[in-house]
Scaffold this active site. Structure first.
Site, PDB file in Angstrom:
ATOM      1  N   GLN A  48       0.832  -1.218   0.000  1.00  0.00           N
ATOM      2  CA  GLN A  48       0.000   0.000   0.000  1.00  0.00           C
ATOM      3  C   GLN A  48       0.858   1.255   0.000  1.00  0.00           C
ATOM      4  OE1 GLN A  48      -2.085   0.847   3.679  1.00  0.00           O
ATOM      5  NE2 GLN A  48      -3.249   2.504   2.750  1.00  0.00           N
ATOM      6  N   ARG A  63       6.755 -10.261  -5.300  1.00  0.00           N
ATOM      7  CA  ARG A  63       5.873 -10.658  -6.397  1.00  0.00           C
ATOM      8  C   ARG A  63       5.800  -9.534  -7.412  1.00  0.00           C
ATOM      9  NH1 ARG A  63       3.118  -8.383  -2.429  1.00  0.00           N
ATOM     10  NH2 ARG A  63       1.396  -7.000  -2.922  1.00  0.00           N
ATOM     11  N   ASP A  76      12.962 -11.465  -2.375  1.00  0.00           N
ATOM     12  CA  ASP A  76      12.449 -11.854  -1.063  1.00  0.00           C
ATOM     13  C   ASP A  76      13.515 -11.366  -0.089  1.00  0.00           C
ATOM     14  OD1 ASP A  76      11.442 -14.969   0.604  1.00  0.00           O
ATOM     15  OD2 ASP A  76      12.032 -13.012   1.383  1.00  0.00           O
ATOM     16  N   TYR A  94       2.897  -7.861  15.185  1.00  0.00           N
ATOM     17  CA  TYR A  94       3.328  -6.721  14.363  1.00  0.00           C
ATOM     18  C   TYR A  94       3.920  -5.623  15.242  1.00  0.00           C
ATOM     19  CZ  TYR A  94       2.502  -2.625  11.303  1.00  0.00           C
ATOM     20  OH  TYR A  94       2.618  -1.473  10.559  1.00  0.00           O
ATOM     21  N   LYS A 125       7.733  -4.270  15.439  1.00  0.00           N
ATOM     22  CA  LYS A 125       8.042  -2.870  15.136  1.00  0.00           C
ATOM     23  C   LYS A 125       8.792  -2.219  16.305  1.00  0.00           C
ATOM     24  CE  LYS A 125       6.465  -2.284  10.958  1.00  0.00           C
ATOM     25  NZ  LYS A 125       7.386  -1.980   9.858  1.00  0.00           N
TER      26      LYS A 125
HETATM   27  C1  VAH Z   1      -2.026  -1.732  10.299  1.00  0.00           C
HETATM   28  N1  VAH Z   1      -2.109  -0.018   8.571  1.00  0.00           N
HETATM   29  O1  VAH Z   1      -3.207  -1.542  10.453  1.00  0.00           O
HETATM   30  C2  VAH Z   1      -1.238  -0.663   9.562  1.00  0.00           C
HETATM   31  C3  VAH Z   1      -0.740   0.399  10.510  1.00  0.00           C
HETATM   32  C4  VAH Z   1      -1.345   1.880  12.438  1.00  0.00           C
HETATM   33  C5  VAH Z   1      -1.834   0.886  11.454  1.00  0.00           C
HETATM   34  O2  VAH Z   1       0.375  -0.026  11.189  1.00  0.00           O
HETATM   35  O3  VAH Z   1      -1.491  -2.721  10.697  1.00  0.00           O
END
Ligand code: VAH
Length: 321
Positions: free
Chosen positions: A10, A34, A51, A141, A145
C-alpha cells in the site's frame, strides 16, 4: 540510485511513484517478492523480484545497483501477522536485520524504515500519546516494530548508519489498496460507498484511531529524509500524526457527498488490536526537529479521495463503453 523494498505494498506503490517523480524513474529500483499488478509500476522503471529474507539475492542487488538510499517497507501488517505469527516475526525482524547489515556493508547513505502506532500497547496513555512512554505492544506486528525501532537505534549508535523512521498512523490513499492492517476499513469504506452505497465496518462505531492521508504520509517521509542529520534527535522512530477519527465520523464525512450512504457495524478480531492502540498521538518532537506539518483533515481527505475514485470509476466505465 534508490532501492524500494516492498514496492508493491500500500505504501510502497505510492512511495515508488513519488520517488520516481522526484529523482527520475530510472534511478528508483522497485523490488518486491511478487510482480506488481500496476502496469505503470512495472513499466515506468526498473523492477526486481526480491524476497528480503533471501540474503544472497539482496547482496546481488546491492552489488548490481549500489543504492545510495534504501526504503525498506516489506512487512506483514497487524491483522495478517496475528494469523501468521512466525512468518510475521521472521519477515518483519530478519528482513529488517538483513537490510541494516547490507546497508552497513555497502555504505548506504540513508535507510528508511516504517514503524507504526502499533508499538504502543494497552498500558500506554491513549490520548496525545507521547514520543517517549510506556510501550507494551500485544500484537506480533507491534512487538516486531518495537524491536525494529531499537535495532535501528543500535545500528545508528554502533555503525553511524543514517537510518530514519516514522510511526505511521493508519494510512489512507486512492492509488493502492491496503494489505492486511487494522486500519484498512478507512480505505475500504470509500470504495464500498461508491460501489454499493453501504459498508459493513469491522470496527465499532466509536473506535478512535490516529489516521493520515497518503499525501501527508509521503510529505512526512521525504521531509524526514531530506532533513539535515544534525536535526534528527530520534533514531528509534518519530511520532507523526494528522488527525484521529472514528468509523461514525468518516461515515458522516462521506455522507456529505453521498447522502444515501449507510454504514453497519460488525466488529471482528481486529477490534482487540484497535483497542490496544492510542486514540491520538503527540508529534511535537517531529514538528520541532524537522518542521512536520500535516495538510489534510478528515473532510479535505474525503473530498479528495472521492473525487479521485469517482474519476477512476468513470474512466473504467468510459473504457468499457
Ligand atoms: C495496520 N495499517 O493496520 C497498519 C498500521 C497503524 C496501522 O500499522 O497494521
Amino acid at each position: 540510485t534508490v532501492l524500494v523494498i516492498g514496492a508493491c505494498g500500500q505504501l510502497g506503490i505510492e512511495l515508488t511513484y513519488e520517488l520516481r517523480q522526484r529523482y527520475g524513474a530510472s534511478r528508483v529500483i522497485a523490488a518486491d517478492v511478487r510482480l506488481p499488478q500496476q502496469a505503470e509500476l512495472r513499466d515506468a522503471g526498473p523492477f526486481e523480484l526480491l524476497d528480503v529474507l533471501d540474503r544472497p539475492r539482496l547482496e546481488a542487488l546491492m552489488q548490481q545497483y549500489r543504492p545510495r538510499q534504501i526504503y525498506h517497507l516489506a512487512a506483514l501488517l497487524s491483522a495478517t501477522a496475528e494469523k501468521n505469527p512466525q512468518l510475521g516475526w521472521r519477515l518483519n525482524m530478519d528482513g529488517l536485520l538483513n537490510v541494516l547489515d547490507a546497508a552497513v556493508a555497502y555504505q548506504v547513505a540513508q535507510v528508511y524504515w516504517p514503524s507504526s502506532i502499533a508499538v504502543f500497547g494497552p498500558a500506554t496513555p491513549r490520548h496525545q500519546t507521547p514520543q517517549l512512554t510506556v510501550m507494551n505492544p500485544n500484537t506480533v506486528y507491534g512487538i516486531s516494530k518495537l524491536a525494529g525501532e531499537q535495532w535501528c537505534e543500535w545500528y545508528h549508535q554502533k555503525y553511524g548508519l543514517d537510518v530514519r523512521s516514522l510511526r505511521y498512523p493508519g494510512l489512507i490513499g486512492y492509488k493502492s489498496l491496503p494489505g492486511g492492517g487494522t486500519t484498512d476499513y478507512a480505505v475500504d469504506i470509500y470504495h464500498q460507498a461508491l460501489a454499493n452505497r453501504t459498508y459493513e465496518c469491522f470496527l465499532k462505531e466509536d473506535t478512535y484511531l490516529p489516521m493520515m492521508y497518503m499525501p501527508d504520509a509521503l510529505k512526512a517521509t521525504l521531509d524526514l529524509m531530506h532533513a539535515p542529520a544534525d536535526q534528527i534527535t530520534v533514531r528509534s522512530s518519530y511520532n507523526v500524526s494528522a488527525m484521529s477519527f472514528s468509523p461514525a465520523e468518516i461515515a458522516a464525512s462521506i455522507k456529505r457527498h453521498i447522502p444515501d450512504f449507510s454504514i453497519t457495524y460488525k466488529s471482528d478480531s481486529r477490534q482487540q488490536i484497535a483497542d490496544s492502540w492510542p486514540a491520538s498521538i503527540n508529534d511535537a518532537q517531529a514538528r520541532q526537529d524537522w518542521q512536520w506539518q500535516p495538510s489534510y483533515d478528515l473532510h479535505k481527505m474525503t473530498d479528495d479521495m472521492l473525487a479521485h475514485l469517482q474519476l477512476a470509476q468513470s474512466e473504467v466505465q468510459h473504457a468499457a463503453l
